[in-house]
Design a protein around this motif. Structure first.
Motif, PDB file in Angstrom:
ATOM      1  N   VAL A 119       0.851  -1.181   0.000  1.00  0.00           N
ATOM      2  CA  VAL A 119       0.000   0.000   0.000  1.00  0.00           C
ATOM      3  C   VAL A 119       0.891   1.236   0.000  1.00  0.00           C
ATOM      4  O   VAL A 119       1.800   1.349   0.822  1.00  0.00           O
ATOM      5  CB  VAL A 119      -0.932   0.002   1.228  1.00  0.00           C
ATOM      6  N   ILE A 154       8.633 -11.842   7.490  1.00  0.00           N
ATOM      7  CA  ILE A 154       7.600 -10.811   7.663  1.00  0.00           C
ATOM      8  C   ILE A 154       6.227 -11.457   7.845  1.00  0.00           C
ATOM      9  O   ILE A 154       5.502 -11.148   8.794  1.00  0.00           O
ATOM     10  CB  ILE A 154       7.600  -9.840   6.460  1.00  0.00           C
ATOM     11  N   VAL A 155       5.871 -12.359   6.940  1.00  0.00           N
ATOM     12  CA  VAL A 155       4.532 -12.974   6.995  1.00  0.00           C
ATOM     13  C   VAL A 155       4.368 -13.802   8.277  1.00  0.00           C
ATOM     14  O   VAL A 155       3.367 -13.664   8.992  1.00  0.00           O
ATOM     15  CB  VAL A 155       4.296 -13.855   5.745  1.00  0.00           C
ATOM     16  N   LEU A 186       4.227 -11.492  11.386  1.00  0.00           N
ATOM     17  CA  LEU A 186       2.945 -10.794  11.556  1.00  0.00           C
ATOM     18  C   LEU A 186       1.860 -11.763  12.022  1.00  0.00           C
ATOM     19  O   LEU A 186       1.003 -11.416  12.835  1.00  0.00           O
ATOM     20  CB  LEU A 186       2.533 -10.096  10.258  1.00  0.00           C
ATOM     21  N   MET A 187       1.900 -13.007  11.513  1.00  0.00           N
ATOM     22  CA  MET A 187       0.917 -13.997  11.957  1.00  0.00           C
ATOM     23  C   MET A 187       1.087 -14.306  13.451  1.00  0.00           C
ATOM     24  O   MET A 187       0.103 -14.405  14.195  1.00  0.00           O
ATOM     25  CB  MET A 187       1.036 -15.281  11.134  1.00  0.00           C
ATOM     26  N   VAL A 225      -0.315 -11.412  15.397  1.00  0.00           N
ATOM     27  CA  VAL A 225      -1.788 -11.450  15.441  1.00  0.00           C
ATOM     28  C   VAL A 225      -2.256 -12.497  16.465  1.00  0.00           C
ATOM     29  O   VAL A 225      -3.223 -12.276  17.197  1.00  0.00           O
ATOM     30  CB  VAL A 225      -2.376 -11.733  14.035  1.00  0.00           C
ATOM     31  N   VAL A 264      -6.582  -3.724  19.905  1.00  0.00           N
ATOM     32  CA  VAL A 264      -6.821  -4.130  18.514  1.00  0.00           C
ATOM     33  C   VAL A 264      -6.475  -2.994  17.556  1.00  0.00           C
ATOM     34  O   VAL A 264      -5.829  -3.222  16.524  1.00  0.00           O
ATOM     35  CB  VAL A 264      -8.290  -4.592  18.319  1.00  0.00           C
ATOM     36  N   VAL A 311      -3.766  -3.249  14.637  1.00  0.00           N
ATOM     37  CA  VAL A 311      -4.128  -2.984  13.236  1.00  0.00           C
ATOM     38  C   VAL A 311      -3.142  -1.975  12.638  1.00  0.00           C
ATOM     39  O   VAL A 311      -2.631  -2.170  11.526  1.00  0.00           O
ATOM     40  CB  VAL A 311      -5.580  -2.455  13.138  1.00  0.00           C
ATOM     41  N   VAL A 324       0.357  -3.647  12.097  1.00  0.00           N
ATOM     42  CA  VAL A 324       0.396  -4.481  10.895  1.00  0.00           C
ATOM     43  C   VAL A 324       0.352  -3.604   9.652  1.00  0.00           C
ATOM     44  O   VAL A 324       1.082  -3.834   8.682  1.00  0.00           O
ATOM     45  CB  VAL A 324      -0.770  -5.499  10.899  1.00  0.00           C
ATOM     46  N   PHE A 325      -0.486  -2.567   9.700  1.00  0.00           N
ATOM     47  CA  PHE A 325      -0.607  -1.663   8.558  1.00  0.00           C
ATOM     48  C   PHE A 325       0.737  -0.967   8.269  1.00  0.00           C
ATOM     49  O   PHE A 325       1.178  -0.905   7.116  1.00  0.00           O
ATOM     50  CB  PHE A 325      -1.706  -0.635   8.823  1.00  0.00           C
ATOM     51  N   VAL A 381       3.162  -3.276   6.515  1.00  0.00           N
ATOM     52  CA  VAL A 381       2.957  -3.622   5.102  1.00  0.00           C
ATOM     53  C   VAL A 381       2.855  -2.396   4.196  1.00  0.00           C
ATOM     54  O   VAL A 381       2.537  -2.531   3.022  1.00  0.00           O
ATOM     55  CB  VAL A 381       1.697  -4.521   4.897  1.00  0.00           C
TER      56      VAL A 381
END
Lengths: 230, 230
Positions: free
Chosen positions: B3, B157-158, B161-162, B165, B205, B209, B212-213, B216
């Motif tokens: 993004v 990274i993936v 982040l998991m 979460v 939360v 959010v 994480v934002f 990415v």
């Protein structure tokens, strides 16, 4: 953040975990909690409609909608319609399932919307609807211009995955909340029902992890023709 | 999935929400639940150590570690050390906080590891540790060869982040579980303490959010020199 893995074989594991999670919710609500009914003198049967509709709808069909671009060997335009229709079905089932729990609370004189499960659940459904409408208008009909589509796509993916994670969080919060109620009423903490509900959460989380993983394991930006006007 | 937003200004909102969430947990545990103590005749004070350590450690410092590449105007190599050290502090605080709840359960003769909160919490801590060790070995010392680093980065990274979460899910499950216990003992569902705990989940939360934002929203692959051997 692109991981170089072909997600297609993984989508079979997604289908399997999704079906398993639905089966587990049916065993829980029918075998342990007495079955499902919209109208019954036993109001707890109305409660049972809630987890069944949410699990089938927003969790499993919603997850299948997300991975439909990766799981189906079809034309892009066909997959787009399937993606949209599956998300619509997920949303409708989610709304009916939510209505069921409000109805149940009213019948039992339980207050609504006091727990974080309900807060994040309502927020997730509203955002799910917003996401669907935005997706429909920009990518389907009437469709935004190529530049707007191109700019919107990464936001659509990131926002959509965040809403999906909220949906999954709401689900596991709900399973924990209901199980805590039952345990407070004497249900064995290490009994078969407790294991069933907790493992439903485990399977749901594994399903969601694979859904998100499949979603981020292919070229993130669709090919140019997808941005072209319809 | 990239993004096109500069995440730097957003990191200030992350800091603010993180500090707010810690303040809320302190108000809850000190004002409403009587304070914190490792050794006290009132064992509930030992319980209170658990949410405070988890919130400060894995949630806030862990989140700050994730966004450190985006929030700090420093050299890449310096940020790498900060990323690693903050995650180590988060992990240590998380382990101490987890130890506190086992100790509390033992003191109060409550069984351990029966709820999904505990299951996902333990799984998240183990995976957090695995991720830290893999990151240290591949990216810091002795360091993998450039090709292995390049392949590992998107997975790092993936997967990271998991795991994060999962940590956040464990936290909100914990807040809901504790609040449900208190409400079963008579705490008002719409009272000030219930609102405080639920809004702590909301702020947590929102913090996550944004974390994480921020993670990415910049070129996903670091520049070539990061893959070069140390």
């Amino acid at each position: 953040m692109e991981v170089g893995v072909n997600p297609f074989p993984l989508t079979f594991a997604v289908h399997f975990l999704g079906i398993a999670s639905i089966a587990m919710v049916f065993v829980w609500t029918i075998h342990y909690l007495g079955g499902l009914a919209w109208n019954s003198s036993d109001k707890s049967l109305l409660f049972n409609v809630h987890p069944v509709f949410m699990q089938i709808g927003l969790i499993v069909i919603g997850g299948e909608a997300i991975i439909s671009y990766k799981s189906l060997p079809l034309e892009k335009e066909v997959k787009k319609v399937i993606h949209l229709v599956l998300h619509a079905i997920a949303l409708i089932l989610g709304i009916v399932g939510t209505y069921a729990i409000f109805l149940y609370h009213d019948e039992k004189d339980i207050v609504n919307l006091y727990s974080f499960h309900s807060w994040i659940g309502i927020a997730a459904i509203v955002l799910y609807g917003v996401q669907w409408i935005y997706g429909f208008v920009i990518f389907m009909y009437p469709g935004g211009d190529p530049c707007l589509r191109s700019v919107s796509m990464p936001w659509h993916i990131v926002f959509g995955l965040m809403v999906y994670v909220m949906v999954v969080a709401a689900a596991v919060l709900g399973y924990l909340e209901k199980l805590t109620f039952l345990e407070n009423k004497g249900l064995a903490k290490f009994g078969s029902q407790a294991y069933l509900v907790n493992f439903t959460s485990v399977v749901t989380v594994l399903f969601a992890v694979l859904v998100v993983f499949c979603a981020v394991t292919s070229p993130p930006a669709p090919a140019y023709e997808d941005y072209a006007p319809i």
